[in-house]
Design a protein around this motif. Structure first.
Motif, short mmCIF file in Angstrom:
data_model
loop_
_atom_site.label_atom_id
_atom_site.label_comp_id
_atom_site.label_asym_id
_atom_site.label_seq_id
_atom_site.Cartn_x
_atom_site.Cartn_y
_atom_site.Cartn_z
N THR A 129 41.61 54.70 92.71
CA THR A 129 42.16 55.82 91.96
C THR A 129 41.15 56.46 91.02
N ASN A 130 40.10 55.70 90.65
CA ASN A 130 39.08 56.28 89.77
C ASN A 130 37.65 55.98 90.22
N GLY A 131 37.50 55.19 91.30
CA GLY A 131 36.17 54.90 91.82
C GLY A 131 35.39 53.88 91.04
N LEU A 132 36.05 53.16 90.13
CA LEU A 132 35.34 52.24 89.25
C LEU A 132 35.57 50.78 89.63
N LEU A 133 34.53 49.98 89.40
CA LEU A 133 34.60 48.53 89.57
C LEU A 133 34.98 47.88 88.25
N SER A 134 35.66 46.75 88.34
CA SER A 134 35.95 45.93 87.16
C SER A 134 35.44 44.52 87.42
N ASP A 135 34.80 43.96 86.41
CA ASP A 135 34.32 42.58 86.47
C ASP A 135 35.46 41.66 86.07
N LEU A 136 35.80 40.71 86.92
CA LEU A 136 36.88 39.77 86.62
C LEU A 136 36.38 38.57 85.82
N ASP A 137 35.17 38.68 85.32
CA ASP A 137 34.61 37.68 84.39
C ASP A 137 34.57 36.28 84.98
N ILE A 138 34.14 36.20 86.22
CA ILE A 138 33.82 34.90 86.81
C ILE A 138 32.45 35.04 87.44
N ASN A 139 31.50 34.27 86.92
CA ASN A 139 30.10 34.34 87.35
C ASN A 139 29.60 32.91 87.48
N VAL A 140 29.67 32.37 88.68
CA VAL A 140 29.49 30.95 88.92
C VAL A 140 28.08 30.65 89.41
N SER A 141 27.36 29.83 88.65
CA SER A 141 25.99 29.46 89.01
C SER A 141 25.83 27.98 89.28
N SER A 142 26.94 27.23 89.20
CA SER A 142 26.89 25.79 89.44
C SER A 142 28.31 25.29 89.67
N ALA A 143 28.42 24.07 90.18
CA ALA A 143 29.74 23.47 90.37
C ALA A 143 30.45 23.29 89.03
N GLU A 144 29.67 23.01 87.99
CA GLU A 144 30.25 22.86 86.65
C GLU A 144 30.82 24.17 86.15
N ASP A 145 30.09 25.27 86.42
CA ASP A 145 30.60 26.59 86.05
C ASP A 145 31.96 26.85 86.69
N LEU A 146 32.08 26.51 87.96
CA LEU A 146 33.32 26.78 88.68
C LEU A 146 34.49 26.05 88.03
N LYS A 147 34.29 24.79 87.66
CA LYS A 147 35.37 24.01 87.06
C LYS A 147 35.90 24.69 85.80
N ILE A 148 35.00 25.25 85.01
CA ILE A 148 35.39 25.88 83.75
C ILE A 148 35.92 27.29 83.97
N GLN A 149 35.16 28.08 84.72
CA GLN A 149 35.46 29.51 84.82
C GLN A 149 36.66 29.82 85.71
N TYR A 150 36.91 28.99 86.70
CA TYR A 150 38.04 29.24 87.60
C TYR A 150 39.35 29.30 86.82
N THR A 151 39.61 28.26 86.04
CA THR A 151 40.87 28.21 85.27
C THR A 151 40.93 29.34 84.25
N GLN A 152 39.81 29.61 83.60
CA GLN A 152 39.79 30.68 82.61
C GLN A 152 40.09 32.04 83.24
#
Length: 224
Positions: A185-208
Motif C-alpha cells: 500500500t505504500n511500497g515500504l519495508l518494515s524491520d521486524l527487529d529480529i537479526n540473528v547472528s548465532s544460535a544464542e541470538d535466536l533463543k533470545i530474539q525469537y521470543t522477543q
C-alpha cells in the motif's frame, strides 16, 4: 502485452543500462559476489531488487509461495547452501508481505489446488502454533496481517536452524538472518527487529519478536 514486446523491452533496458554505465555488463559477467540472500514470496508485486534499490548481481534471490523455508525443500536449501558456502553472503533476508495470498488462503481455509494446498500446510502449522494470540484479533484482515508477520519470524527461525547456517556459525563465518515485511500500500519495508547472528541470538530474539508482534496486534488499530 505480447511475448514479442517483452523482448523489445529487454533490448530497451539493456541499451539504457549500457548507456548509463558502459562497463556494467562486462563487470557483471566477470564476478558474482552478492552480500545478500533474499528469501521472499513469489508474488509479482514484490520485486526484490527494485524495492531495495539493488542492481543485478547485488542480490541472490529465492522466492516461493508465502516465503517459506521448509526443511525438506531441497530447492530452498540448495539456494541457502550455495549462497552461504560458495557466495559467502553476509546477510539472509526473509521478507514477507501484507496481503500474502498464501497466508490469506490459510486463514480463510481456501482451496487452491492439491500441490499448493499441501505446500500451504506449512502456513497452517504456523497459524496453529500461534492460534491463541491470533484469534484475539476481531477482524480477519488483522489476523492475516499478524500471521504474515509471525510467518516471517518462523521462517527466520527455520533458516537459523538449518545445518548450513549452524555449520557456518561454528566455523566463524559471519552471517546474519533478518526478518522484514513489505507493504504494497505504500511500497515500504518494515524491520521486524529480529537479526540473528548465532544460535544464542535466536533463543533470545525469537521470543522477543513474537511477543512484540502479539502485543502490537492486541492494540486497537487507531492506537497502533
Amino acid at each position: 502485452m505480447s511475448v514479442k514486446e517483452l523482448f523489445i523491452n529487454n533490448i530497451a533496458w539493456a541499451q539504457k543500462v549500457k548507456k548509463d554505465d558502459p562497463a556494467f555488463f562486462q563487470r557483471l559477467s566477470l564476478q558474482h559476489a552478492p552480500e545478500y540472500l533474499w528469501i521472499g514470496c513469489s508474488d509479482s508485486r514484490v520485486p526484490a531488487n527494485e524495492i531495495i534499490g539493488l542492481m543485478p548481481g547485488e542480490l541472490f534471490v529465492h522466492r516461493n509461495v508465502a516465503n517459506l523455508v521448509v526443511h525438506d525443500d531441497l530447492n530452498c536449501l540448495s539456494v541457502i547452501q550455495y549462497a552461504i558456502t560458495d557466495l559467502k553472503v553476509k546477510h539472509v533476508i526473509v521478507c514477507g508481505h501484507y496481503g500474502c495470498g498464501g497466508i490469506t488462503a490459510s486463514v480463510k481455509n481456501q482451496k487452491l489446488g492439491t500441490l499448493v494446498d499441501n505446500w500451504l500446510l506449512n502456513v497452517d502449522n504456523v497459524q496453529n502454533l500461534h492460534r491463541a494470540s491470533i484469534e484475539k484479533n476481531n477482524t480477519q484482515e488483522r489476523i492475516i496481517d499478524q500471521l504474515c508477520e509471525l510467518n516471517v519470524i518462523e521462517q527466520v527461525a527455520n533458516v537459523s536452524k538449518t545445518s548450513i547456517v549452524s555449520d557456518a556459525w561454528s566455523q566463524g563465518q559471519k552471517v546474519t538472518i533478518h526478518g522484514w515485511i513489505y507493504s504494497m500500500t505504500n511500497g515500504l519495508l518494515s524491520d521486524l527487529d529480529i537479526n540473528v547472528s548465532s544460535a544464542e541470538d535466536l533463543k533470545i530474539q525469537y521470543t522477543q519478536a513474537i511477543d512484540r508482534i502479539n502485543d502490537r496486534f492486541k492494540l486497537s488499530p487507531e492506537n497502533e
